[in-house]
Design a protein around this motif. Sequence first.
Motif, mmCIF file in Angstrom:
data_model
loop_
_atom_site.group_PDB
_atom_site.id
_atom_site.type_symbol
_atom_site.label_atom_id
_atom_site.label_comp_id
_atom_site.label_asym_id
_atom_site.label_seq_id
_atom_site.Cartn_x
_atom_site.Cartn_y
_atom_site.Cartn_z
ATOM 1 N N ALA A 45 -8.632 8.798 -0.274
ATOM 2 C CA ALA A 45 -10.300 8.543 0.253
ATOM 3 C C ALA A 45 -10.705 7.061 -0.246
ATOM 4 C CB ALA A 45 -10.958 9.672 0.014
ATOM 5 N N ASP A 46 -9.763 6.494 -0.795
ATOM 6 C CA ASP A 46 -10.206 5.195 -1.330
ATOM 7 C C ASP A 46 -10.884 4.265 -0.212
ATOM 8 O OD1 ASP A 46 -10.335 2.567 -2.495
ATOM 9 O OD2 ASP A 46 -8.875 3.036 -4.171
ATOM 10 N N PRO A 47 -12.047 4.023 -0.302
ATOM 11 C CA PRO A 47 -12.539 3.137 0.890
ATOM 12 C C PRO A 47 -12.141 1.502 0.687
ATOM 13 C CG PRO A 47 -14.199 3.714 -0.401
ATOM 14 C CD PRO A 47 -13.207 4.427 -0.974
ATOM 15 N N ASP A 48 -12.054 1.113 -0.432
ATOM 16 C CA ASP A 48 -11.605 -0.154 -0.525
ATOM 17 C C ASP A 48 -10.178 -0.383 -0.108
ATOM 18 O OD1 ASP A 48 -14.261 -0.836 -1.683
ATOM 19 O OD2 ASP A 48 -13.560 -0.466 -3.602
ATOM 20 N N GLU A 49 -9.289 0.340 -0.505
ATOM 21 C CA GLU A 49 -7.847 0.293 -0.030
ATOM 22 C C GLU A 49 -7.761 0.482 1.410
ATOM 23 O OE1 GLU A 49 -4.736 0.075 -2.588
ATOM 24 O OE2 GLU A 49 -6.489 -1.456 -2.732
ATOM 25 N N ILE A 50 -8.321 1.448 1.934
ATOM 26 C CA ILE A 50 -8.335 1.476 3.230
ATOM 27 C C ILE A 50 -8.784 0.371 4.187
ATOM 28 C CG2 ILE A 50 -9.051 2.779 5.410
ATOM 29 C CD1 ILE A 50 -9.069 5.389 3.479
ATOM 30 N N THR A 62 3.079 4.690 9.322
ATOM 31 C CA THR A 62 1.701 4.002 9.029
ATOM 32 C C THR A 62 0.874 4.998 8.606
ATOM 33 O OG1 THR A 62 2.205 2.181 10.787
ATOM 34 C CG2 THR A 62 -0.287 2.606 10.204
ATOM 35 N N ILE A 63 0.783 6.115 9.352
ATOM 36 C CA ILE A 63 0.055 7.355 9.092
ATOM 37 C C ILE A 63 0.434 7.707 7.389
ATOM 38 C CG2 ILE A 63 -0.607 9.743 9.311
ATOM 39 C CD1 ILE A 63 0.216 9.211 12.356
ATOM 40 N N ALA A 64 1.671 7.806 7.395
ATOM 41 C CA ALA A 64 2.007 8.187 5.758
ATOM 42 C C ALA A 64 1.313 7.066 4.668
ATOM 43 C CB ALA A 64 3.442 8.251 5.613
ATOM 44 N N THR A 65 1.132 5.776 5.025
ATOM 45 C CA THR A 65 0.815 4.887 4.081
ATOM 46 C C THR A 65 -0.488 4.984 3.831
ATOM 47 O OG1 THR A 65 2.375 3.263 4.763
ATOM 48 C CG2 THR A 65 0.581 2.353 3.743
ATOM 49 N N TYR A 66 -1.408 5.514 5.087
ATOM 50 C CA TYR A 66 -2.881 5.629 4.688
ATOM 51 C C TYR A 66 -3.104 6.827 4.082
ATOM 52 C CZ TYR A 66 -4.694 1.712 7.879
ATOM 53 O OH TYR A 66 -5.172 0.608 8.347
ATOM 54 N N TYR A 106 0.657 -1.178 0.089
ATOM 55 C CA TYR A 106 -0.161 0.042 0.070
ATOM 56 C C TYR A 106 0.962 1.292 -0.014
ATOM 57 C CZ TYR A 106 -3.551 -3.394 1.629
ATOM 58 O OH TYR A 106 -4.269 -4.599 1.662
ATOM 59 N N ALA A 107 2.153 1.096 0.213
ATOM 60 C CA ALA A 107 3.227 2.372 0.322
ATOM 61 C C ALA A 107 3.708 2.610 -0.979
ATOM 62 C CB ALA A 107 4.130 2.105 1.608
ATOM 63 N N ALA A 108 4.282 3.848 -1.043
ATOM 64 C CA ALA A 108 4.594 4.214 -2.337
ATOM 65 C C ALA A 108 6.080 3.277 -2.334
ATOM 66 C CB ALA A 108 5.326 5.766 -2.255
ATOM 67 N N PRO A 109 6.417 2.952 -3.487
ATOM 68 C CA PRO A 109 7.512 2.133 -3.819
ATOM 69 C C PRO A 109 8.847 2.710 -3.100
ATOM 70 C CG PRO A 109 6.410 2.205 -5.687
ATOM 71 C CD PRO A 109 5.682 3.236 -4.912
ATOM 72 N N PRO A 110 9.732 2.057 -2.375
ATOM 73 C CA PRO A 110 10.898 2.602 -2.167
ATOM 74 C C PRO A 110 11.866 3.090 -3.017
ATOM 75 C CG PRO A 110 11.083 0.090 -1.610
ATOM 76 C CD PRO A 110 9.750 0.539 -2.235
ATOM 77 N N PRO A 111 12.800 4.429 -2.986
ATOM 78 C CA PRO A 111 13.472 4.598 -4.061
ATOM 79 C C PRO A 111 14.823 3.810 -4.233
ATOM 80 C CG PRO A 111 13.899 5.937 -1.928
ATOM 81 C CD PRO A 111 12.531 5.004 -1.792
ATOM 82 N N THR A 112 15.098 3.794 -5.280
ATOM 83 C CA THR A 112 16.272 2.751 -5.652
ATOM 84 C C THR A 112 17.310 2.746 -4.742
ATOM 85 O OG1 THR A 112 16.004 3.290 -7.918
ATOM 86 C CG2 THR A 112 18.141 2.339 -7.567
ATOM 87 N N GLY A 113 17.831 1.735 -4.245
ATOM 88 C CA GLY A 113 18.833 1.799 -3.254
ATOM 89 C C GLY A 113 18.655 1.783 -1.775
#
Length: 283
Positions: A242-247, A233-237, A173-180
């Motif tokens: 506001a996508d209710p299905d993903e949340i 965790t807050i950043a991931t949410y 659910y999180a943004a992909p980590p940067p390279t490295g």
Amino acid sequence: MTPTTTPTTTDTIDDRALKARHRAMWALGDYPRVAAELIAELGPALVSAAGVRAGDRVLDVAAGTGNAAVPAALTGARVVAVDLTPELFGAGRAFAARHGVTVEWAEGDAEALPYPDGAFDVVLSCVGAMFAPHHQQAADELVRVCRPGGTIALLNWTSDGFVGEMFRALGPYAAPPPTGALSPVRWGEDRYVRRLLGDRVTDVAATPGVLRVDRFPTPQAWRDHWKTVDGPTIATYRALGADPDEIAALDRDLAAVATRFDRGTSGTVLPWEYRIHTARRVG
């Protein structure tokens, strides 16, 4: 203090942007509450394992609110707490004041510590430096600022314990980590830590430990608390908008991890596994 040797750093526009995001992420939520209510016992455990003594010059790296720095100061050591997120220092100063000790607080990056070579007798990090994205660079800095014969002591979450599984639940659910950027829970692996520190240290010892988290009646209650206090965790949410299905899906996945690890009978008991590594700097 000013460095006598300039550390090798990964200093690109992308890297500076990443560090800015990390600083903002750890300022989210209520990390001081996490430190005081959930993980308070970790700092004293690390200080004890490191054998900190009165008069020692101690650096707590990625110190947060001083979970290890304040217990170290209570031994009579001279302690510096350095962290990328100075927004946490107010709570750290209040913590130190409640215990009647003095800690020096400084903004700084675990991958480019603003101190001379060999400046400290003991270098600590309690679930802190593990979150620096470039592990070898952070390890090099931990070793660099420790004097020959001094102690490096690290307490980190394990990859196969509760926190490692929680990170894996957050990952999709999180943004992909940067390279490295590398997974923080690699620091809980014995071989990996030995490889990072290399032949610059000796007498490497690994001690397993378990933090018992038993403040919550149900796995869902833990999740609902955690999503309001933990910065990552807050950043991931927030990234889900506001996508209710993903949340709802992330809600289910976090609760499922807590349910799987729950060892309680009349309430939820979560064992958060960690590893303490201690080593002596050679040279």
